[in-house]
Design a protein around this motif. Sequence first.
Motif, PDB file in Angstrom:
ATOM      1  N   GLU A  83      68.412  -1.222  17.803  1.00 49.18           N
ATOM      2  CA  GLU A  83      69.718  -2.143  18.424  1.00 49.18           C
ATOM      3  C   GLU A  83      69.897  -2.012  19.929  1.00 49.18           C
ATOM      4  OE1 GLU A  83      74.213  -3.041  17.243  1.00 49.18           O
ATOM      5  OE2 GLU A  83      73.449  -0.936  16.878  1.00 49.18           O
ATOM      6  N   ILE A  84      70.013  -3.372  20.549  1.00 46.12           N
ATOM      7  CA  ILE A  84      70.215  -3.437  21.955  1.00 46.12           C
ATOM      8  C   ILE A  84      71.627  -4.005  21.976  1.00 46.12           C
ATOM      9  CG2 ILE A  84      69.675  -4.169  24.218  1.00 46.12           C
ATOM     10  CD1 ILE A  84      66.385  -4.237  23.268  1.00 46.12           C
ATOM     11  N   LYS A  85      72.517  -3.681  22.779  1.00 43.31           N
ATOM     12  CA  LYS A  85      73.991  -4.231  22.626  1.00 43.31           C
ATOM     13  C   LYS A  85      73.935  -5.051  24.101  1.00 43.31           C
ATOM     14  CE  LYS A  85      76.549  -0.643  20.205  1.00 43.31           C
ATOM     15  NZ  LYS A  85      76.812  -1.666  18.926  1.00 43.31           N
ATOM     16  N   ASN A  86      74.560  -6.085  23.983  1.00 41.74           N
ATOM     17  CA  ASN A  86      74.634  -7.201  25.267  1.00 41.74           C
ATOM     18  C   ASN A  86      73.232  -7.263  26.060  1.00 41.74           C
ATOM     19  OD1 ASN A  86      77.471  -7.261  24.942  1.00 41.74           O
ATOM     20  ND2 ASN A  86      77.763  -5.050  25.614  1.00 41.74           N
ATOM     21  N   LEU A 104      75.707 -13.149  17.020  1.00 40.07           N
ATOM     22  CA  LEU A 104      76.362 -13.892  18.089  1.00 40.07           C
ATOM     23  C   LEU A 104      77.949 -14.230  17.558  1.00 40.07           C
ATOM     24  CD1 LEU A 104      76.685 -17.260  16.850  1.00 40.07           C
ATOM     25  CD2 LEU A 104      74.393 -16.780  16.926  1.00 40.07           C
ATOM     26  N   ARG A 105      78.754 -14.477  18.222  1.00 38.36           N
ATOM     27  CA  ARG A 105      80.123 -14.860  18.021  1.00 38.36           C
ATOM     28  C   ARG A 105      80.618 -15.946  19.120  1.00 38.36           C
ATOM     29  NH1 ARG A 105      83.796  -9.814  18.765  1.00 38.36           N
ATOM     30  NH2 ARG A 105      83.284 -10.389  20.922  1.00 38.36           N
ATOM     31  N   THR A 106      81.236 -16.934  18.670  1.00 36.49           N
ATOM     32  CA  THR A 106      81.966 -17.778  19.515  1.00 36.49           C
ATOM     33  C   THR A 106      82.944 -17.306  20.312  1.00 36.49           C
ATOM     34  OG1 THR A 106      83.520 -18.548  17.918  1.00 36.49           O
ATOM     35  CG2 THR A 106      81.709 -19.904  18.178  1.00 36.49           C
ATOM     36  N   THR A 107      83.017 -17.661  21.836  1.00 35.83           N
ATOM     37  CA  THR A 107      84.045 -16.908  22.528  1.00 35.83           C
ATOM     38  C   THR A 107      85.304 -16.896  22.081  1.00 35.83           C
ATOM     39  OG1 THR A 107      84.015 -18.920  23.643  1.00 35.83           O
ATOM     40  CG2 THR A 107      82.632 -17.540  24.637  1.00 35.83           C
ATOM     41  N   ASP A 108      85.750 -18.039  21.193  1.00 38.65           N
ATOM     42  CA  ASP A 108      87.172 -18.100  20.622  1.00 38.65           C
ATOM     43  C   ASP A 108      87.393 -17.097  19.217  1.00 38.65           C
ATOM     44  OD1 ASP A 108      85.851 -19.252  18.662  1.00 38.65           O
ATOM     45  OD2 ASP A 108      86.696 -21.247  19.123  1.00 38.65           O
ATOM     46  N   PHE A 111      83.967 -17.579  14.669  1.00 37.61           N
ATOM     47  CA  PHE A 111      82.779 -17.493  14.160  1.00 37.61           C
ATOM     48  C   PHE A 111      81.957 -16.437  14.619  1.00 37.61           C
ATOM     49  CE2 PHE A 111      78.588 -19.139  13.586  1.00 37.61           C
ATOM     50  CZ  PHE A 111      78.581 -19.601  12.219  1.00 37.61           C
ATOM     51  N   ASP A 112      81.208 -16.062  13.605  1.00 34.28           N
ATOM     52  CA  ASP A 112      79.946 -14.940  14.169  1.00 34.28           C
ATOM     53  C   ASP A 112      78.811 -15.044  13.046  1.00 34.28           C
ATOM     54  OD1 ASP A 112      80.711 -13.068  11.911  1.00 34.28           O
ATOM     55  OD2 ASP A 112      82.261 -12.315  13.118  1.00 34.28           O
ATOM     56  N   HIS A 113      77.646 -14.658  13.404  1.00 30.63           N
ATOM     57  CA  HIS A 113      76.541 -15.136  12.787  1.00 30.63           C
ATOM     58  C   HIS A 113      75.359 -13.987  13.122  1.00 30.63           C
ATOM     59  CE1 HIS A 113      74.191 -17.420  10.137  1.00 30.63           C
ATOM     60  NE2 HIS A 113      73.499 -18.091  11.115  1.00 30.63           N
ATOM     61  N   TYR A 114      74.583 -13.710  12.124  1.00 36.62           N
ATOM     62  CA  TYR A 114      73.180 -12.985  12.312  1.00 36.62           C
ATOM     63  C   TYR A 114      72.263 -14.327  12.016  1.00 36.62           C
ATOM     64  CZ  TYR A 114      75.661  -8.488  11.925  1.00 36.62           C
ATOM     65  OH  TYR A 114      76.452  -7.208  12.275  1.00 36.62           O
ATOM     66  N   THR A 115      71.030 -14.002  13.008  1.00 29.99           N
ATOM     67  CA  THR A 115      70.058 -15.093  13.014  1.00 29.99           C
ATOM     68  C   THR A 115      68.868 -14.665  13.424  1.00 29.99           C
ATOM     69  OG1 THR A 115      69.425 -17.347  13.056  1.00 29.99           O
ATOM     70  CG2 THR A 115      70.657 -16.329  14.982  1.00 29.99           C
ATOM     71  N   GLU A 152      78.886 -15.613  22.607  1.00 32.53           N
ATOM     72  CA  GLU A 152      78.340 -14.593  23.102  1.00 32.53           C
ATOM     73  C   GLU A 152      77.129 -14.099  22.354  1.00 32.53           C
ATOM     74  OE1 GLU A 152      82.062 -12.422  24.962  1.00 32.53           O
ATOM     75  OE2 GLU A 152      82.128 -12.938  22.857  1.00 32.53           O
ATOM     76  N   ILE A 153      76.145 -13.583  23.016  1.00 29.53           N
ATOM     77  CA  ILE A 153      74.974 -12.821  22.008  1.00 29.53           C
ATOM     78  C   ILE A 153      75.281 -11.221  22.174  1.00 29.53           C
ATOM     79  CG2 ILE A 153      72.566 -12.195  21.767  1.00 29.53           C
ATOM     80  CD1 ILE A 153      72.183 -15.201  22.677  1.00 29.53           C
ATOM     81  N   LEU A 154      75.916 -10.623  21.165  1.00 28.09           N
ATOM     82  CA  LEU A 154      76.421  -9.208  21.400  1.00 28.09           C
ATOM     83  C   LEU A 154      75.432  -8.368  21.071  1.00 28.09           C
ATOM     84  CD1 LEU A 154      79.907 -10.026  19.643  1.00 28.09           C
ATOM     85  CD2 LEU A 154      79.422  -9.763  21.871  1.00 28.09           C
ATOM     86  N   ASN A 155      74.605  -8.352  20.005  1.00 26.09           N
ATOM     87  CA  ASN A 155      73.677  -7.489  19.634  1.00 26.09           C
ATOM     88  C   ASN A 155      72.320  -8.053  19.398  1.00 26.09           C
ATOM     89  OD1 ASN A 155      75.738  -5.572  19.714  1.00 26.09           O
ATOM     90  ND2 ASN A 155      76.018  -5.988  17.693  1.00 26.09           N
ATOM     91  N   LEU A 156      71.440  -7.130  19.659  1.00 23.28           N
ATOM     92  CA  LEU A 156      69.905  -7.889  19.315  1.00 23.28           C
ATOM     93  C   LEU A 156      69.317  -6.660  18.582  1.00 23.28           C
ATOM     94  CD1 LEU A 156      67.344  -9.467  20.175  1.00 23.28           C
ATOM     95  CD2 LEU A 156      67.060  -8.065  22.315  1.00 23.28           C
TER      96      LEU A 156
END
Length: 160
Positions: A83-86, A104-108, A111-115, A152-156
């Motif tokens: 895992e790589i954060k930010n 990812l997560r919307t800035t508001d 919504f968040d999601h893995y893809t 925002e892409i939070l994690n990779l």
Amino acid sequence: MIERNFPLQQGDLDYFCSIYAVINLLHSKGAVADLAAAGESFTLLINEIDRVKGGSVAATATEGTDGEDVIWFVKKLKFKAVEIKNPSAPEIVKSAQKGAIIFLRTTDTEFDHYTVVAADSEEGRLGLLDSYGFDAILRDGDGWTLNGKSIEILNLYVLV
């Protein structure tokens, strides 16, 4: 993010996107050959969730997963990921060649999601192999957009 009506699809009522992302990633690398193999992988992961202490398929379906769960899912299917954060745009593009999932997560924060990030991604456009039907994430200055919404892409998560 996407206006939904009937018929429903994955993600409309459940939070299994992390499981779908892991299976889609392994398929993209040739490790999950077909729908039968995908079904076997899905069943294995669902059964493993209920086997671990404190695990709950119901909670996973209705509340989602944490980042460490993605690493655990990959491990249960006999692979390894880190895992790589930010992550930066260059890190994401380089990792896509190895096999990568983003969270990812919307800035508001609605919504968040893995893809899965497609191997042919570029710094300005991340192609997706997505269970919810998203096609791409676009670079917008220093940020990212998905279907016109800032994210925002939070994690990779990268296969190793």
